[in-house]
Design a protein around this motif. Sequence first.
Motif, short mmCIF file in Angstrom:
data_model
loop_
_atom_site.label_atom_id
_atom_site.label_comp_id
_atom_site.label_asym_id
_atom_site.label_seq_id
_atom_site.Cartn_x
_atom_site.Cartn_y
_atom_site.Cartn_z
N PHE A 137 0.84 -1.20 0.00
CA PHE A 137 0.00 0.00 0.00
C PHE A 137 0.88 1.25 0.00
O PHE A 137 1.96 1.26 0.60
CB PHE A 137 -0.91 -0.01 1.22
CG PHE A 137 -1.74 -1.26 1.31
CD1 PHE A 137 -2.87 -1.42 0.53
CD2 PHE A 137 -1.37 -2.30 2.16
CE1 PHE A 137 -3.62 -2.58 0.60
CE2 PHE A 137 -2.10 -3.47 2.24
CZ PHE A 137 -3.24 -3.60 1.44
N TYR A 138 0.40 2.29 -0.67
CA TYR A 138 1.25 3.47 -0.78
C TYR A 138 0.42 4.74 -0.96
O TYR A 138 -0.73 4.72 -1.40
CB TYR A 138 2.22 3.32 -1.96
CG TYR A 138 1.59 3.56 -3.31
CD1 TYR A 138 1.65 4.82 -3.93
CD2 TYR A 138 0.90 2.54 -3.99
CE1 TYR A 138 1.08 5.04 -5.17
CE2 TYR A 138 0.31 2.75 -5.21
CZ TYR A 138 0.41 4.01 -5.82
OH TYR A 138 -0.18 4.22 -7.04
N THR A 139 1.06 5.84 -0.62
CA THR A 139 0.59 7.17 -1.00
C THR A 139 1.83 7.95 -1.38
O THR A 139 2.94 7.63 -0.93
CB THR A 139 -0.18 7.85 0.14
OG1 THR A 139 -0.70 9.11 -0.34
CG2 THR A 139 0.71 8.13 1.33
N TRP A 188 8.15 11.84 -3.20
CA TRP A 188 8.23 10.91 -2.08
C TRP A 188 7.13 9.86 -2.18
O TRP A 188 6.08 10.08 -2.80
CB TRP A 188 8.11 11.66 -0.74
CG TRP A 188 6.84 12.45 -0.56
CD1 TRP A 188 6.65 13.76 -0.86
CD2 TRP A 188 5.58 11.95 -0.05
NE1 TRP A 188 5.35 14.13 -0.57
CE2 TRP A 188 4.68 13.04 -0.08
CE3 TRP A 188 5.15 10.72 0.41
CZ2 TRP A 188 3.36 12.92 0.35
CZ3 TRP A 188 3.83 10.59 0.83
CH2 TRP A 188 2.96 11.68 0.80
N VAL A 189 7.42 8.71 -1.60
CA VAL A 189 6.46 7.60 -1.55
C VAL A 189 6.49 7.00 -0.16
O VAL A 189 7.56 6.65 0.36
CB VAL A 189 6.79 6.51 -2.59
CG1 VAL A 189 5.74 5.41 -2.53
CG2 VAL A 189 6.87 7.08 -3.99
N LEU A 190 5.33 6.91 0.46
CA LEU A 190 5.16 6.23 1.74
C LEU A 190 4.57 4.86 1.45
O LEU A 190 3.49 4.75 0.87
CB LEU A 190 4.23 7.03 2.65
CG LEU A 190 3.90 6.40 4.01
CD1 LEU A 190 5.14 6.38 4.92
CD2 LEU A 190 2.75 7.14 4.68
N LEU A 191 5.27 3.80 1.85
CA LEU A 191 4.83 2.43 1.60
C LEU A 191 4.46 1.76 2.92
O LEU A 191 5.14 1.95 3.93
CB LEU A 191 5.92 1.62 0.91
CG LEU A 191 6.30 2.16 -0.47
CD1 LEU A 191 7.76 2.53 -0.49
CD2 LEU A 191 5.97 1.15 -1.54
N ARG A 214 -5.29 7.00 8.80
CA ARG A 214 -5.16 8.40 8.42
C ARG A 214 -4.84 8.65 6.94
O ARG A 214 -5.21 9.69 6.40
CB ARG A 214 -4.06 9.06 9.27
CG ARG A 214 -4.40 9.14 10.75
CD ARG A 214 -3.31 9.87 11.51
NE ARG A 214 -3.64 10.02 12.93
CZ ARG A 214 -2.85 10.65 13.79
NH1 ARG A 214 -1.70 11.17 13.38
NH2 ARG A 214 -3.20 10.74 15.06
N GLU A 215 -4.15 7.72 6.31
CA GLU A 215 -3.71 7.96 4.95
C GLU A 215 -4.64 7.29 3.94
O GLU A 215 -5.17 6.21 4.19
CB GLU A 215 -2.28 7.43 4.74
CG GLU A 215 -1.24 8.06 5.66
CD GLU A 215 -1.02 9.54 5.38
OE1 GLU A 215 -1.27 9.98 4.25
OE2 GLU A 215 -0.58 10.25 6.30
N GLN A 216 -4.84 7.94 2.81
CA GLN A 216 -5.61 7.36 1.72
C GLN A 216 -4.65 6.55 0.85
O GLN A 216 -3.99 7.08 -0.05
CB GLN A 216 -6.29 8.47 0.90
CG GLN A 216 -7.34 9.24 1.68
CD GLN A 216 -8.05 10.26 0.84
OE1 GLN A 216 -7.62 10.61 -0.26
NE2 GLN A 216 -9.17 10.77 1.34
#
Length: 249
Positions: A14-16, A76-79, A90-92
């Motif tokens: 999963f990522y945003t 940036w990428v949050l995984l 909190r994150e979509q």
Amino acid sequence: MQRLQQAATHQHFFYTSGRTDLAGFDRLTKKFADVYGTELSRQTKHKRRLAGEASSLLHGVRLTTRSENGQRSVDWVLLVSEGRGLVIQREQLQDLRDPHSRLKSSDQQHELVHDGKTWSWRLTHRSYNQCLDRIHRIASLSPDRRRYIEIDGVLRDADAEILLDRLYAEPGFRLVRRQVGKLVGELRRDWRRLRPSNGPQLSERSFLAYIRFLPDQPVINGLTHAERRQAFLSAFPDQAGTPMARGHG
């Protein structure tokens, strides 16, 4: 791209993502570390996943473009792995495994996919088809529109050589290498079919090299360690033997 591939291999599906400047990325790094534990050790994250908690990773890459305030931009990428946690609430988050939300590179030319064997980057369908169209246009150019250059004393077609340069500069991920091989094969077939055998031929190229494992380059105050080292040597050229210059500062 290599780090994102590794994250997917370790089930961070999963990522945003987003784009900011260096100052914004610094704030984001601290926030995600405090709230989501992005900078916890690998062992701690593994233990949390075994307990059913989600673990998070943050990666960023500096671009050549600059933001409105003149700073270099950062993609940036949050995984995130499966599990419980604030990051899930909190994150979509999007799912790497969903064909409609595949993660793309900063230039939008590559996408991260699982081909049934493992995770790898490949050219997007659009990028691949654009290369095919360019191949067919170059090979079918009328004689009055062809451009020639001399390389190592041999006459070559300028447009074809530029295209080959681009293809062999692609990052050597497994699926990209396979695509480049197909594209070069298509170019050579078109060349034999549409160009005279006594005219300029395509240059021979070595195979596209595999991606080597490269270390992370943490950014501190807007500079990587290599950049801080270079700045130190420029300011103090007589200090080449200091710990900073040796890479330990």
